[in-house]
Design a protein around this motif. Structure first.
Motif, PDB file in Angstrom:
ATOM      1  N   SER A 108       0.829  -1.206   0.000  1.00  0.00           N
ATOM      2  CA  SER A 108       0.000   0.000   0.000  1.00  0.00           C
ATOM      3  C   SER A 108       0.864   1.257   0.000  1.00  0.00           C
ATOM      4  CB  SER A 108      -0.936  -0.010   1.215  1.00  0.00           C
ATOM      5  OG  SER A 108      -1.866  -1.051   1.076  1.00  0.00           O
ATOM      6  N   ASP A 109       2.060   1.155  -0.559  1.00  0.00           N
ATOM      7  CA  ASP A 109       2.992   2.271  -0.670  1.00  0.00           C
ATOM      8  C   ASP A 109       2.733   2.994  -1.984  1.00  0.00           C
ATOM      9  OD1 ASP A 109       5.158   4.012  -0.819  1.00  0.00           O
ATOM     10  OD2 ASP A 109       6.591   2.423  -1.320  1.00  0.00           O
ATOM     11  N   ALA A 110       2.023   4.109  -1.923  1.00  0.00           N
ATOM     12  CA  ALA A 110       1.681   4.836  -3.150  1.00  0.00           C
ATOM     13  C   ALA A 110       2.918   5.249  -3.931  1.00  0.00           C
ATOM     14  CB  ALA A 110       0.839   6.068  -2.816  1.00  0.00           C
ATOM     15  N   GLY A 111       4.018   5.540  -3.235  1.00  0.00           N
ATOM     16  CA  GLY A 111       5.256   5.922  -3.906  1.00  0.00           C
ATOM     17  C   GLY A 111       5.872   4.788  -4.704  1.00  0.00           C
ATOM     18  N   GLY A 112       5.506   3.557  -4.374  1.00  0.00           N
ATOM     19  CA  GLY A 112       6.024   2.395  -5.084  1.00  0.00           C
ATOM     20  C   GLY A 112       5.118   1.925  -6.215  1.00  0.00           C
ATOM     21  N   ASN A 169      -0.957  -4.150 -12.141  1.00  0.00           N
ATOM     22  CA  ASN A 169      -1.714  -5.094 -11.323  1.00  0.00           C
ATOM     23  C   ASN A 169      -2.090  -4.451  -9.996  1.00  0.00           C
ATOM     24  OD1 ASN A 169      -1.470  -7.574 -12.919  1.00  0.00           O
ATOM     25  ND2 ASN A 169       0.720  -7.323 -12.530  1.00  0.00           N
ATOM     26  N   LYS A 170      -3.313  -4.671  -9.582  1.00  0.00           N
ATOM     27  CA  LYS A 170      -3.791  -4.241  -8.271  1.00  0.00           C
ATOM     28  C   LYS A 170      -4.288  -5.478  -7.535  1.00  0.00           C
ATOM     29  CE  LYS A 170      -3.225   0.168  -9.060  1.00  0.00           C
ATOM     30  NZ  LYS A 170      -2.243   0.941  -8.306  1.00  0.00           N
ATOM     31  N   CYS A 171      -4.222  -5.459  -6.219  1.00  0.00           N
ATOM     32  CA  CYS A 171      -4.703  -6.600  -5.432  1.00  0.00           C
ATOM     33  C   CYS A 171      -5.230  -6.106  -4.084  1.00  0.00           C
ATOM     34  CB  CYS A 171      -3.588  -7.630  -5.232  1.00  0.00           C
ATOM     35  SG  CYS A 171      -2.105  -7.011  -4.424  1.00  0.00           S
ATOM     36  N   VAL A 213     -13.846   1.356  -9.679  1.00  0.00           N
ATOM     37  CA  VAL A 213     -12.727   1.331  -8.743  1.00  0.00           C
ATOM     38  C   VAL A 213     -11.702   2.388  -9.179  1.00  0.00           C
ATOM     39  CG1 VAL A 213     -10.898  -0.062  -7.686  1.00  0.00           C
ATOM     40  CG2 VAL A 213     -13.066  -1.142  -8.331  1.00  0.00           C
ATOM     41  N   PRO A 214     -11.694   3.555  -8.537  1.00  0.00           N
ATOM     42  CA  PRO A 214     -10.618   4.509  -8.810  1.00  0.00           C
ATOM     43  C   PRO A 214      -9.283   3.868  -8.437  1.00  0.00           C
ATOM     44  CG  PRO A 214     -12.342   5.529  -7.487  1.00  0.00           C
ATOM     45  CD  PRO A 214     -12.618   4.055  -7.526  1.00  0.00           C
ATOM     46  N   ILE A 215      -8.230   4.175  -9.186  1.00  0.00           N
ATOM     47  CA  ILE A 215      -6.920   3.576  -8.909  1.00  0.00           C
ATOM     48  C   ILE A 215      -5.832   4.638  -8.879  1.00  0.00           C
ATOM     49  CG2 ILE A 215      -7.554   1.402 -10.037  1.00  0.00           C
ATOM     50  CD1 ILE A 215      -5.575   2.353 -12.323  1.00  0.00           C
ATOM     51  N   THR A 216      -4.671   4.253  -8.350  1.00  0.00           N
ATOM     52  CA  THR A 216      -3.475   5.069  -8.489  1.00  0.00           C
ATOM     53  C   THR A 216      -2.672   4.497  -9.641  1.00  0.00           C
ATOM     54  OG1 THR A 216      -2.299   3.704  -6.885  1.00  0.00           O
ATOM     55  CG2 THR A 216      -3.304   5.728  -6.062  1.00  0.00           C
ATOM     56  N   ALA A 217      -2.068   5.391 -10.419  1.00  0.00           N
ATOM     57  CA  ALA A 217      -1.222   4.983 -11.537  1.00  0.00           C
ATOM     58  C   ALA A 217      -0.223   6.088 -11.832  1.00  0.00           C
ATOM     59  CB  ALA A 217      -2.067   4.692 -12.773  1.00  0.00           C
ATOM     60  N   VAL A 218       0.928   5.707 -12.343  1.00  0.00           N
ATOM     61  CA  VAL A 218       1.974   6.653 -12.692  1.00  0.00           C
ATOM     62  C   VAL A 218       1.690   7.172 -14.100  1.00  0.00           C
ATOM     63  CG1 VAL A 218       4.449   6.953 -13.072  1.00  0.00           C
ATOM     64  CG2 VAL A 218       3.639   5.428 -11.248  1.00  0.00           C
ATOM     65  N   THR A 219       1.645   8.501 -14.249  1.00  0.00           N
ATOM     66  CA  THR A 219       1.399   9.097 -15.562  1.00  0.00           C
ATOM     67  C   THR A 219       2.689   9.608 -16.200  1.00  0.00           C
ATOM     68  OG1 THR A 219       0.950  11.248 -14.575  1.00  0.00           O
ATOM     69  CG2 THR A 219      -0.943   9.794 -14.977  1.00  0.00           C
ATOM     70  N   GLY A 220       3.741   9.674 -15.449  1.00  0.00           N
ATOM     71  CA  GLY A 220       5.015  10.175 -15.965  1.00  0.00           C
ATOM     72  C   GLY A 220       5.879  10.611 -14.825  1.00  0.00           C
ATOM     73  N   VAL A 249      -1.776   9.746 -10.311  1.00  0.00           N
ATOM     74  CA  VAL A 249      -3.080  10.264 -10.666  1.00  0.00           C
ATOM     75  C   VAL A 249      -4.134   9.234 -10.301  1.00  0.00           C
ATOM     76  CG1 VAL A 249      -3.070   9.390 -13.041  1.00  0.00           C
ATOM     77  CG2 VAL A 249      -4.420  11.401 -12.486  1.00  0.00           C
ATOM     78  N   LEU A 250      -5.300   9.696  -9.943  1.00  0.00           N
ATOM     79  CA  LEU A 250      -6.421   8.768  -9.685  1.00  0.00           C
ATOM     80  C   LEU A 250      -7.167   8.561 -10.965  1.00  0.00           C
ATOM     81  CD1 LEU A 250      -7.807  10.115  -6.324  1.00  0.00           C
ATOM     82  CD2 LEU A 250      -6.301   8.203  -6.700  1.00  0.00           C
TER      83      LEU A 250
END
Length: 183
Positions: A132-136, A153-155, A166-173, A182-183
């Motif tokens: 659950s480390d958003a930075g990772g 992958n999310k779990c 389901v809103p998610i976190t993802a790296v956009t750049g 970004v959500l």
């Protein structure tokens, strides 16, 4: 500092305390043993207007404060801890990101069904390699015209089996070498 509940908070506490005692506590041990999800309880919470408690009335919420939300979580958890955490995740993980950061149209499309109890709120943060480390976060979101292509992958997403969105976190750049989420 005043620690007394307002009239509205007291009314919410009385209502949810009675509901928790009469409805939630009944069968809690059996639900724990069987692993059955209490869909009927969440349907009833929706009928009581509690599934969107802290969100704007414009989107079907009740416009209540954080203390009222905490009261509902506390009373549900006294009767059944798993029901309390499911409700808490529904509001804080599922609905709150949409309420805080969603566009007006996203709120109409996704927050309104969360507030009515038509669907449960969920949030996709946890990843197999990052916990659950958003930075990772390793999941990426690549913009293509007016949409995003998601890879990753999310779990362990609380409420995901009963959620339509389901809103998610993802790296956009990257931004000066740091990951931008970004959500």
């Amino acid at each position: 500092m005043n620690f007394h509940l307002t009239e509205e908070q007291s009314m919410i506490q009385k209502t949810i305390r009675e509901f928790s005692h009469e409805v939630v506590a009944t069968g809690a041990i059996e639900r724990d043993r069987s692993g059955e999800f209490p869909k009927d309880i969440f349907h009833q919470l929706g009928e009581l207007g509690l599934m969107g408690l802290p969100f704007s009335e414009e989107y079907g919420g009740a416009g209540a404060d954080t203390i009222s939300f905490a009261i509902v979580v506390e009373e549900l958890s006294k009767a059944c801890a798993s029901t309390g955490i499911t409700y808490s995740a529904h509001i804080s993980l599922g609905g709150a990101p949409l309420h805080m950061f969603g566009t007006h149209q996203q709120k109409l499309d996704y927050l309104v069904p969360i507030c009515s109890g038509e669907t449960l709120g969920a949030f996709g943060l946890t990843e197999p390699g990052a916990g659950s480390d958003a930075g990772g976060t390793a999941t990426t979101a690549e913009q293509r015209k007016d949409s995003f292509i998601i890879n990753g992958n999310k779990c362990y997403i609380t409420n995901a089996s009963y959620s339509k969105v389901v809103p998610i976190t993802a790296v956009t750049g990257t931004n000066t070498g740091k990951k931008k989420l970004v959500l």
